[in-house]
Design a protein around this motif. Structure first.
Motif, PDB file in Angstrom:
ATOM      1  N   ASP A 250       0.908  -1.233   0.032  1.00 22.03           N
ATOM      2  CA  ASP A 250      -0.119   0.057  -0.030  1.00 22.03           C
ATOM      3  C   ASP A 250       0.852   1.194  -0.098  1.00 22.03           C
ATOM      4  OD1 ASP A 250      -1.972   1.976   0.497  1.00 22.03           O
ATOM      5  OD2 ASP A 250      -2.022   1.500   2.480  1.00 22.03           O
ATOM      6  N   PRO A 251       1.555   1.357  -1.025  1.00 25.86           N
ATOM      7  CA  PRO A 251       2.334   2.639  -1.239  1.00 25.86           C
ATOM      8  C   PRO A 251       1.975   3.857  -0.963  1.00 25.86           C
ATOM      9  CG  PRO A 251       2.484   1.506  -3.398  1.00 25.86           C
ATOM     10  CD  PRO A 251       1.600   0.687  -2.457  1.00 25.86           C
TER      11      PRO A 251
ATOM     12  N   ASP B  44       5.913   7.608  -2.334  1.00 26.96           N
ATOM     13  CA  ASP B  44       6.825   6.367  -2.497  1.00 26.96           C
ATOM     14  C   ASP B  44       7.287   6.196  -4.305  1.00 26.96           C
ATOM     15  OD1 ASP B  44       6.957   6.181   0.213  1.00 26.96           O
ATOM     16  OD2 ASP B  44       4.970   4.652   0.184  1.00 26.96           O
TER      17      ASP B  44
HETATM   18  C1  SAM Z   1       0.073   4.427   2.676  1.00 24.71           C
HETATM   19  S1  SAM Z   1       1.088   3.908   3.840  1.00 24.71           S
HETATM   20  C2  SAM Z   1       0.590   2.542   4.288  1.00 24.71           C
HETATM   21  C3  SAM Z   1      -0.625   2.567   5.241  1.00 24.71           C
HETATM   22  C4  SAM Z   1      -0.970   1.367   5.887  1.00 24.71           C
HETATM   23  N1  SAM Z   1      -1.480   0.402   4.788  1.00 24.71           N
HETATM   24  C5  SAM Z   1      -1.873   1.334   6.809  1.00 24.71           C
HETATM   25  O1  SAM Z   1      -2.963   0.766   6.798  1.00 24.71           O
HETATM   26  O2  SAM Z   1      -1.821   2.071   7.957  1.00 24.71           O
HETATM   27  C6  SAM Z   1       2.893   3.594   3.066  1.00 24.71           C
HETATM   28  C7  SAM Z   1       3.821   3.304   4.064  1.00 24.71           C
HETATM   29  O3  SAM Z   1       4.579   2.426   3.540  1.00 24.71           O
HETATM   30  C8  SAM Z   1       6.064   3.044   3.966  1.00 24.71           C
HETATM   31  N2  SAM Z   1       7.045   2.506   2.604  1.00 24.71           N
HETATM   32  C9  SAM Z   1       6.894   2.856   1.380  1.00 24.71           C
HETATM   33  N3  SAM Z   1       8.065   2.332   0.474  1.00 24.71           N
HETATM   34  C10 SAM Z   1       8.571   1.344   1.596  1.00 24.71           C
HETATM   35  C11 SAM Z   1       9.573   0.384   1.378  1.00 24.71           C
HETATM   36  N4  SAM Z   1      10.258   0.258   0.438  1.00 24.71           N
HETATM   37  N5  SAM Z   1      10.013  -0.198   2.502  1.00 24.71           N
HETATM   38  C12 SAM Z   1       9.327  -0.028   3.649  1.00 24.71           C
HETATM   39  N6  SAM Z   1       8.346   0.826   3.915  1.00 24.71           N
HETATM   40  C13 SAM Z   1       8.055   1.469   2.723  1.00 24.71           C
HETATM   41  C14 SAM Z   1       6.032   4.665   3.613  1.00 24.71           C
HETATM   42  O4  SAM Z   1       7.238   5.020   4.516  1.00 24.71           O
HETATM   43  C15 SAM Z   1       4.565   4.658   4.518  1.00 24.71           C
HETATM   44  O5  SAM Z   1       4.762   4.660   5.694  1.00 24.71           O
END
Ligand code: SAM
Length: 265
Positions: free
Chosen positions: A184-185, A210
């Motif tokens: 879920d980016p 992201d």
């Molecule tokens: C939209 S939020 C996800 C929300 C989550 N599904 C929820 O229910 O709260 C996206 C998160 O993914 C993290 N993220 C994005 N790319 C990532 C990666 N390559 N590795 C780890 N975390 C990542 C971001 O820092 C962000 O906190």
């Protein structure tokens, strides 16, 4: 990622040590005992309070601070009345076909989706690369782990502070560890709700978009035993321009499901 300025504050002198430790851990300044509304800079502050750790904007207009809460509020309501396995997220990961699933949530964020999946019986490993988001989530998990109603659900969650790209590289040697990989980016939000807007605004200010998200899909498909599920806003393009096996479309969002093989085969 964005390079916005962030600092740590606390509300009571008894929290000073904890706040200083957090500032050290995040390599950002500690500004002392105050509140976000009394400050005009930096853009965002981490507030160490008696009720948990909060991420807030500075200034008089600061509202809807971000805090992870698995015990009360929307997630408690969802746990009790969310519709169980008939929810789209349950169908997307395959809980209508398999009873117990090992899920890798590679973009943990505030852990809401992972918590819902754990409520439905999944064991979930969560990956979060932002140290600030990891801190908020760890705080929420720690508080919930002592609550009688949710402690057993929290036990099904394991959080790691790591970039999914690095974790995926390691997993390529160990196939079949996870039944489902969930992604879920960040994506620019257009929802009308003021609260969601504000929260997403703070999140986007902190994390940016992201931009490397496309890369995650192929790697996720390479390691998932059964399927990869990607959560997207309803009108967003496919991740990595790759059409899914099928979609579950809701009011404002959708799940793109990439099937590697059928459950049980
Ligand atoms: C939209 S939020 C996800 C929300 C989550 N599904 C929820 O229910 O709260 C996206 C998160 O993914 C993290 N993220 C994005 N790319 C990532 C990666 N390559 N590795 C780890 N975390 C990542 C971001 O820092 C962000 O906190």
């Amino acid at each position: 990622m964005s390079d916005i300025e962030i600092a740590v504050i606390c509300h009571e002198t008894s929290r000073t040590h904890q706040a200083e430790q957090i500032a050290k851990q995040l390599s950002c300044p500690y500004l002392g005992v105050t509140t976000s509304s009394q400050l005009t800079t930096p853009d965002l502050v981490i507030e160490v309070t008696g009720e948990g750790i909060v991420l807030a904007e500075t200034g008089k207009k600061s509202a809807n601070p971000i805090k992870v809460d698995f015990i009360s509020g929307a997630l408690a309501h969802r746990r009790k009345y969310g519709g169980g396995k008939s929810q789209s997220i349950a169908k997307a990961v395959g809980l209508n076909k398999a009873k117990k699933l090992q899920v890798l949530d590679a973009t943990a964020g505030l852990g809401r989706d992972a918590f819902v999946l754990a409520c439905l019986g999944c064991q979930v490993t969560l990956l979060e690369r932002s140290k600030v988001v990891h801190l908020l989530l760890t705080d929420g998990l720690n508080r919930a782990a002592t609550d009688l109603d949710v402690a057993s659900i929290i036990n099904q969650l394991q959080l790691l502070c790591v970039d999914a790209k690095d974790y995926f590289q390691e997993l390529l040697q160990l196939t079949d560890q996870f039944d489902v990989v969930y992604l879920d980016p960040m994506f620019p939000h257009r929802e009308k709700s003021a609260k969601v807007k504000k929260e997403m605004w703070i999140f986007q200010k902190l994390l940016g978009q992201d931009l490397d998200a496309d890369y995650l899909l192929d790697a996720a498909i390479a390691i998932a035993k059964y399927r990869v599920v990607v959560k997207r806003p309803k009108l967003a393009p496919y991740l990595a321009d790759k059409a899914p096996t099928y979609q579950l479309i809701g009011k404002s969002g959708r799940f793109d499901v990439y099937v590697n093989k059928a459950f049980g085969s």
